[in-house]
Design a protein around this motif. Sequence first.
Motif, PDB file in Angstrom:
ATOM      1  N   LEU A  75     -12.143   4.051  67.056  1.00 56.09           N
ATOM      2  CA  LEU A  75     -11.624   4.424  65.110  1.00 56.09           C
ATOM      3  C   LEU A  75     -12.319   3.985  64.290  1.00 56.09           C
ATOM      4  N   LEU A  76     -12.550   2.600  64.543  1.00 62.83           N
ATOM      5  CA  LEU A  76     -13.462   2.229  63.377  1.00 62.83           C
ATOM      6  C   LEU A  76     -15.066   2.560  63.661  1.00 62.83           C
ATOM      7  N   THR A  77     -15.151   3.473  64.197  1.00 65.38           N
ATOM      8  CA  THR A  77     -16.858   4.230  64.226  1.00 65.38           C
ATOM      9  C   THR A  77     -16.701   4.872  64.101  1.00 65.38           C
ATOM     10  N   LYS A  78     -15.771   5.895  63.531  1.00 66.73           N
ATOM     11  CA  LYS A  78     -16.030   6.761  63.229  1.00 66.73           C
ATOM     12  C   LYS A  78     -15.005   7.138  61.486  1.00 66.73           C
ATOM     13  N   PHE A  79     -14.989   5.808  60.910  1.00 63.50           N
ATOM     14  CA  PHE A  79     -14.487   6.297  59.232  1.00 63.50           C
ATOM     15  C   PHE A  79     -16.346   6.235  58.627  1.00 63.50           C
ATOM     16  N   LEU A  80     -15.955   6.515  57.332  1.00 66.96           N
ATOM     17  CA  LEU A  80     -17.017   7.190  56.560  1.00 66.96           C
ATOM     18  C   LEU A  80     -17.178   5.562  56.031  1.00 66.96           C
ATOM     19  N   PRO A  81     -18.312   4.914  55.027  1.00 65.87           N
ATOM     20  CA  PRO A  81     -17.682   3.086  54.589  1.00 65.87           C
ATOM     21  C   PRO A  81     -17.237   3.776  53.186  1.00 65.87           C
ATOM     22  N   THR A  82     -15.609   2.505  52.814  1.00 65.30           N
ATOM     23  CA  THR A  82     -15.381   1.891  52.161  1.00 65.30           C
ATOM     24  C   THR A  82     -13.598   3.606  52.321  1.00 65.30           C
ATOM     25  N   CYS A  83     -13.740   3.478  53.453  1.00 62.06           N
ATOM     26  CA  CYS A  83     -12.748   4.597  53.117  1.00 62.06           C
ATOM     27  C   CYS A  83     -10.920   3.061  52.879  1.00 62.06           C
ATOM     28  N   VAL A  84      -9.806   3.934  52.263  1.00 63.04           N
ATOM     29  CA  VAL A  84      -9.095   3.559  53.064  1.00 63.04           C
ATOM     30  C   VAL A  84      -7.224   3.923  53.468  1.00 63.04           C
ATOM     31  N   ILE A  85      -7.180   3.093  54.647  1.00 62.26           N
ATOM     32  CA  ILE A  85      -6.847   3.815  55.435  1.00 62.26           C
ATOM     33  C   ILE A  85      -5.138   3.722  55.155  1.00 62.26           C
ATOM     34  N   ILE A  86      -4.294   4.773  55.500  1.00 64.51           N
ATOM     35  CA  ILE A  86      -2.898   4.583  55.722  1.00 64.51           C
ATOM     36  C   ILE A  86      -2.410   5.079  56.399  1.00 64.51           C
ATOM     37  N   MET A  87      -1.504   4.421  56.749  1.00 68.02           N
ATOM     38  CA  MET A  87      -0.577   3.922  58.130  1.00 68.02           C
ATOM     39  C   MET A  87       0.939   3.453  57.622  1.00 68.02           C
ATOM     40  N   ASP A  88       1.822   3.995  58.528  1.00 68.23           N
ATOM     41  CA  ASP A  88       3.315   4.095  58.520  1.00 68.23           C
ATOM     42  C   ASP A  88       3.729   2.151  58.672  1.00 68.23           C
ATOM     43  N   ASN A  89       4.470   2.122  59.317  1.00 66.75           N
ATOM     44  CA  ASN A  89       5.344   0.865  59.469  1.00 66.75           C
ATOM     45  C   ASN A  89       5.830   0.209  60.670  1.00 66.75           C
ATOM     46  N   ALA A  90       4.537   1.204  61.687  1.00 65.52           N
ATOM     47  CA  ALA A  90       5.465   1.109  63.421  1.00 65.52           C
ATOM     48  C   ALA A  90       5.053  -0.647  63.158  1.00 65.52           C
ATOM     49  N   THR A  91       5.696  -1.359  64.227  1.00 64.96           N
ATOM     50  CA  THR A  91       5.137  -2.684  64.358  1.00 64.96           C
ATOM     51  C   THR A  91       4.031  -2.929  65.034  1.00 64.96           C
ATOM     52  N   PHE A  92       3.679  -2.410  65.593  1.00 60.89           N
ATOM     53  CA  PHE A  92       2.167  -2.089  66.585  1.00 60.89           C
ATOM     54  C   PHE A  92       0.825  -2.048  65.477  1.00 60.89           C
ATOM     55  N   TYR A  93       1.621  -1.409  64.100  1.00 66.82           N
ATOM     56  CA  TYR A  93      -0.016  -1.732  63.733  1.00 66.82           C
ATOM     57  C   TYR A  93      -0.653  -2.691  62.489  1.00 66.82           C
ATOM     58  N   LYS A  94       0.840  -3.459  62.839  1.00 64.13           N
ATOM     59  CA  LYS A  94       0.867  -4.756  61.637  1.00 64.13           C
ATOM     60  C   LYS A  94       0.029  -6.314  62.472  1.00 64.13           C
ATOM     61  N   ARG A  95      -0.596  -5.762  63.375  1.00 61.04           N
ATOM     62  CA  ARG A  95      -1.546  -7.141  64.008  1.00 61.04           C
ATOM     63  C   ARG A  95      -2.061  -7.898  63.465  1.00 61.04           C
ATOM     64  N   GLN A  96      -1.771  -9.460  63.518  1.00 59.83           N
ATOM     65  CA  GLN A  96      -3.323  -9.451  62.253  1.00 59.83           C
ATOM     66  C   GLN A  96      -4.377  -9.197  62.516  1.00 59.83           C
ATOM     67  N   GLY A  97      -4.626  -8.943  63.633  1.00 59.64           N
ATOM     68  CA  GLY A  97      -6.271  -8.821  64.241  1.00 59.64           C
ATOM     69  C   GLY A  97      -6.728  -7.088  64.232  1.00 59.64           C
ATOM     70  N   VAL A  98      -5.510  -6.848  63.760  1.00 58.08           N
ATOM     71  CA  VAL A  98      -5.972  -4.764  63.483  1.00 58.08           C
ATOM     72  C   VAL A  98      -5.624  -4.884  61.938  1.00 58.08           C
ATOM     73  N   LYS A  99      -5.420  -6.080  61.001  1.00 59.95           N
ATOM     74  CA  LYS A  99      -5.685  -6.187  59.721  1.00 59.95           C
ATOM     75  C   LYS A  99      -6.973  -6.651  59.988  1.00 59.95           C
ATOM     76  N   THR A 100      -7.660  -7.790  60.585  1.00 63.16           N
ATOM     77  CA  THR A 100      -8.760  -8.114  60.386  1.00 63.16           C
ATOM     78  C   THR A 100      -9.881  -7.392  60.268  1.00 63.16           C
ATOM     79  N   ALA A 101      -9.734  -6.551  61.569  1.00 59.00           N
ATOM     80  CA  ALA A 101     -10.933  -5.402  61.814  1.00 59.00           C
ATOM     81  C   ALA A 101     -11.033  -4.576  61.232  1.00 59.00           C
ATOM     82  N   PHE A 102      -9.961  -4.512  60.136  1.00 62.12           N
ATOM     83  CA  PHE A 102     -10.019  -3.184  58.986  1.00 62.12           C
ATOM     84  C   PHE A 102     -10.836  -3.815  58.006  1.00 62.12           C
ATOM     85  N   ALA A 103     -10.312  -4.902  57.810  1.00 62.95           N
ATOM     86  CA  ALA A 103     -10.973  -5.791  57.116  1.00 62.95           C
ATOM     87  C   ALA A 103     -12.515  -6.181  57.148  1.00 62.95           C
ATOM     88  N   ASN A 104     -13.052  -6.410  58.036  1.00 59.95           N
ATOM     89  CA  ASN A 104     -14.422  -6.984  58.735  1.00 59.95           C
ATOM     90  C   ASN A 104     -14.624  -6.117  58.450  1.00 59.95           C
TER      91      ASN A 104
END
Length: 75
Positions: free
Chosen positions: A21-50
Amino acid sequence: MGLFTANINTNIFHEWVTQDLLTKFLPTCVIIMDNATFYKRQGVKTAFANAGYTLEYLLSYFPDFNDIEPKWAQA
């Protein structure tokens, strides 16, 4: 897009995000997700931030944003 023949869980979602997924976004995108628990893993948040993306979550439950809710109310 990756294909997984398993139920989604935190590990599978994290792998998909970081490897595909991260290879397909344009720079400076805002990603919006629902509140499924598997979306909230710290590693996922960190990957998007990095990668330079902003990650936002929808409200926990907001039926006004779900077009199907008025139909269920009529039923």
